[in-house]
Scaffold this motif. Structure first.
Motif, PDB file in Angstrom:
ATOM      1  N   MET A 139       0.737  -1.174   0.348  1.00 12.95           N
ATOM      2  CA  MET A 139      -0.190  -0.250   0.296  1.00 12.95           C
ATOM      3  C   MET A 139       1.039   1.063  -0.215  1.00 12.95           C
ATOM      4  N   HIS A 140       0.430   2.560  -0.951  1.00 14.57           N
ATOM      5  CA  HIS A 140       1.250   3.246  -0.422  1.00 14.57           C
ATOM      6  C   HIS A 140       0.336   4.195  -0.640  1.00 14.57           C
ATOM      7  N   ALA A 141       0.825   5.641   0.460  1.00 19.88           N
ATOM      8  CA  ALA A 141       0.249   6.768   0.919  1.00 19.88           C
ATOM      9  C   ALA A 141       0.021   7.842  -0.017  1.00 19.88           C
ATOM     10  N   ILE A 142      -0.794   9.143  -0.120  1.00 24.84           N
ATOM     11  CA  ILE A 142      -1.816   9.595  -1.019  1.00 24.84           C
ATOM     12  C   ILE A 142      -0.722  11.165  -0.813  1.00 24.84           C
ATOM     13  N   ALA A 143      -0.602  11.173   0.388  1.00 19.66           N
ATOM     14  CA  ALA A 143       0.269  12.076   0.719  1.00 19.66           C
ATOM     15  C   ALA A 143       0.881  12.940  -0.180  1.00 19.66           C
ATOM     16  N   GLY A 144       1.829  12.131  -1.114  1.00 23.13           N
ATOM     17  CA  GLY A 144       3.152  12.670  -1.331  1.00 23.13           C
ATOM     18  C   GLY A 144       2.643  13.518  -2.505  1.00 23.13           C
ATOM     19  N   LEU A 145       0.852  13.050  -3.517  1.00 21.04           N
ATOM     20  CA  LEU A 145       0.374  13.171  -4.879  1.00 21.04           C
ATOM     21  C   LEU A 145      -0.671  14.813  -4.262  1.00 21.04           C
ATOM     22  N   ALA A 146       0.028  15.291  -3.039  1.00 20.12           N
ATOM     23  CA  ALA A 146      -1.300  16.699  -2.820  1.00 20.12           C
ATOM     24  C   ALA A 146      -0.643  17.856  -3.604  1.00 20.12           C
ATOM     25  N   PHE A 147       0.507  18.271  -3.862  1.00 18.76           N
ATOM     26  CA  PHE A 147       0.844  19.103  -5.110  1.00 18.76           C
ATOM     27  C   PHE A 147       0.907  18.435  -6.338  1.00 18.76           C
ATOM     28  N   PRO A 148       0.605  17.754  -6.983  1.00 17.66           N
ATOM     29  CA  PRO A 148       0.509  17.683  -8.091  1.00 17.66           C
ATOM     30  C   PRO A 148      -1.115  17.391  -8.311  1.00 17.66           C
ATOM     31  N   LEU A 149      -1.903  16.341  -7.281  1.00 16.64           N
ATOM     32  CA  LEU A 149      -3.398  16.879  -7.580  1.00 16.64           C
ATOM     33  C   LEU A 149      -4.173  18.159  -7.954  1.00 16.64           C
ATOM     34  N   LYS A 150      -3.542  19.583  -6.557  1.00 12.61           N
ATOM     35  CA  LYS A 150      -3.640  21.026  -6.782  1.00 12.61           C
ATOM     36  C   LYS A 150      -3.466  21.196  -8.051  1.00 12.61           C
ATOM     37  N   ARG A 151      -1.867  21.112  -8.989  1.00 13.01           N
ATOM     38  CA  ARG A 151      -2.003  21.787 -10.084  1.00 13.01           C
ATOM     39  C   ARG A 151      -2.962  21.225 -10.984  1.00 13.01           C
ATOM     40  N   LEU A 152      -3.607  20.012 -10.752  1.00 15.39           N
ATOM     41  CA  LEU A 152      -4.691  19.378 -12.033  1.00 15.39           C
ATOM     42  C   LEU A 152      -6.283  20.543 -11.478  1.00 15.39           C
ATOM     43  N   LEU A 153      -6.562  20.400 -10.305  1.00 22.56           N
ATOM     44  CA  LEU A 153      -7.282  20.498 -10.114  1.00 22.56           C
ATOM     45  C   LEU A 153      -7.593  22.049  -9.985  1.00 22.56           C
ATOM     46  N   GLN A 154      -6.697  22.956  -9.647  1.00 18.89           N
ATOM     47  CA  GLN A 154      -6.599  24.666 -10.590  1.00 18.89           C
ATOM     48  C   GLN A 154      -6.658  24.757 -11.753  1.00 18.89           C
ATOM     49  N   GLU A 155      -5.714  23.505 -12.951  1.00 16.04           N
ATOM     50  CA  GLU A 155      -6.553  24.273 -14.404  1.00 16.04           C
ATOM     51  C   GLU A 155      -7.962  23.324 -14.402  1.00 16.04           C
ATOM     52  N   LEU A 156      -8.657  22.224 -13.729  1.00 18.75           N
ATOM     53  CA  LEU A 156      -9.710  22.067 -13.962  1.00 18.75           C
ATOM     54  C   LEU A 156     -10.565  23.683 -13.963  1.00 18.75           C
ATOM     55  N   SER A 157     -10.492  24.064 -12.351  1.00 18.96           N
ATOM     56  CA  SER A 157     -11.250  25.228 -12.027  1.00 18.96           C
ATOM     57  C   SER A 157     -11.041  26.534 -13.005  1.00 18.96           C
ATOM     58  N   LEU A 158      -9.535  26.535 -13.225  1.00 23.71           N
ATOM     59  CA  LEU A 158      -9.498  28.155 -14.975  1.00 23.71           C
ATOM     60  C   LEU A 158     -10.702  28.033 -15.547  1.00 23.71           C
ATOM     61  N   PHE A 159     -11.028  26.112 -16.153  1.00 23.16           N
ATOM     62  CA  PHE A 159     -11.674  25.962 -17.431  1.00 23.16           C
ATOM     63  C   PHE A 159     -12.942  26.100 -16.915  1.00 23.16           C
ATOM     64  N   LEU A 160     -13.162  25.211 -15.733  1.00 19.42           N
ATOM     65  CA  LEU A 160     -14.947  25.240 -15.395  1.00 19.42           C
ATOM     66  C   LEU A 160     -14.896  27.363 -15.072  1.00 19.42           C
ATOM     67  N   ILE A 161     -13.793  28.048 -14.712  1.00 18.35           N
ATOM     68  CA  ILE A 161     -14.715  29.511 -14.768  1.00 18.35           C
ATOM     69  C   ILE A 161     -14.618  29.417 -16.381  1.00 18.35           C
TER      70      ILE A 161
END
Length: 224
Positions: A1-23
């Protein structure tokens, strides 16, 4: 099993791009999926379902991380992809116009969304009321008995114990009662009890009963 804590930064970048697209599209999403490309093994996909339309990056990140807390990754992650198959109309809420019950309803909706993301939809169950006088049968899923409107008679506790418990030595004083509940003769599970509001040994208010003409107290619920 591998933790997802280290994925916070790339997830944040992806979701910021999604948010800008949605706006830019004047839209929001109710569902999207995140795919993890693993080092040794097939890709692993997580569906993120929301209870309402969102497009704020911080909100999307918070809810995505709550979903991922329940996920066990099968190996190190090499890449992430995010896909929103359908966009929805977005109507922003004017928070400054809300007051009283409207603001409380909005706060409850946000809490509900976070709990579903963190615990799963099956972990939250609504109250299902029945017109039933036996307290333990009045609610299918919930905390306390609601056999009838509280304004129509004696108060009801907000919490029932799983099963009535003998409590002879814990009752200090009877504060109200008796209230006779006699019901259930038609299905073979009939009861005949006298209920009282009582002060407990530690000062709490309890809902207790005894069988008419017999000795022995039973705890059935607590008042908040």
């Amino acid at each position: 099993m591998h933790a997802i804590a280290g994925l916070a930064f790339p997830l944040k970048r992806l979701l910021q791009e999604l948010s800008l697209f949605l706006i830019g599209q004047d839209a929001g999403v109710e569902r999207f999926r995140v795919t993890f490309e693993l080092e040794d093994g097939p890709p692993q996909t997580v569906e993120v379902g929301l209870l309402s339309v969102h497009r704020d990056a911080d909100t999307l990140l918070e809810l995505t991380r709550a979903h991922l807390e329940r996920v066990c990754l099968a190996g190190p992650v090499m890449a992430l992809t995010l896909f929103a198959p359908r966009l929805s109309d977005y109507a922003p809420t004017r928070r400054e116009l809300l007051e009283g019950p409207a603001r409380q309803a909005q706060a409850w909706a946000a809490l509900h969304q976070r709990l579903v993301a963190r615990l799963g939809e099956s972990a939250l169950r609504p109250l299902v009321e029945h017109r039933e006088y036996r307290p333990e049968k009045a609610v299918l899923s919930g905390l306390g008995p609601r056999a009838r409107d509280a304004s129509a008679g004696p108060p009801r506790p907000g919490w029932l114990v799983p099963a009535p418990q003998r409590c002879d030595g814990d009752v200090v004083q009877l504060l109200a009662g008796p209230e006779r509940i006699e019901s259930g003769w038609w299905d073979g599970d009939d009861i005949r009890r006298d209920y009282y509001l009582a002060q407990w040994v530690d000062g709490r208010h309890a809902w207790i009963w005894c069988e008419p003409g017999r000795q022995g107290w039973y705890l059935h619920g607590w008042f908040g």
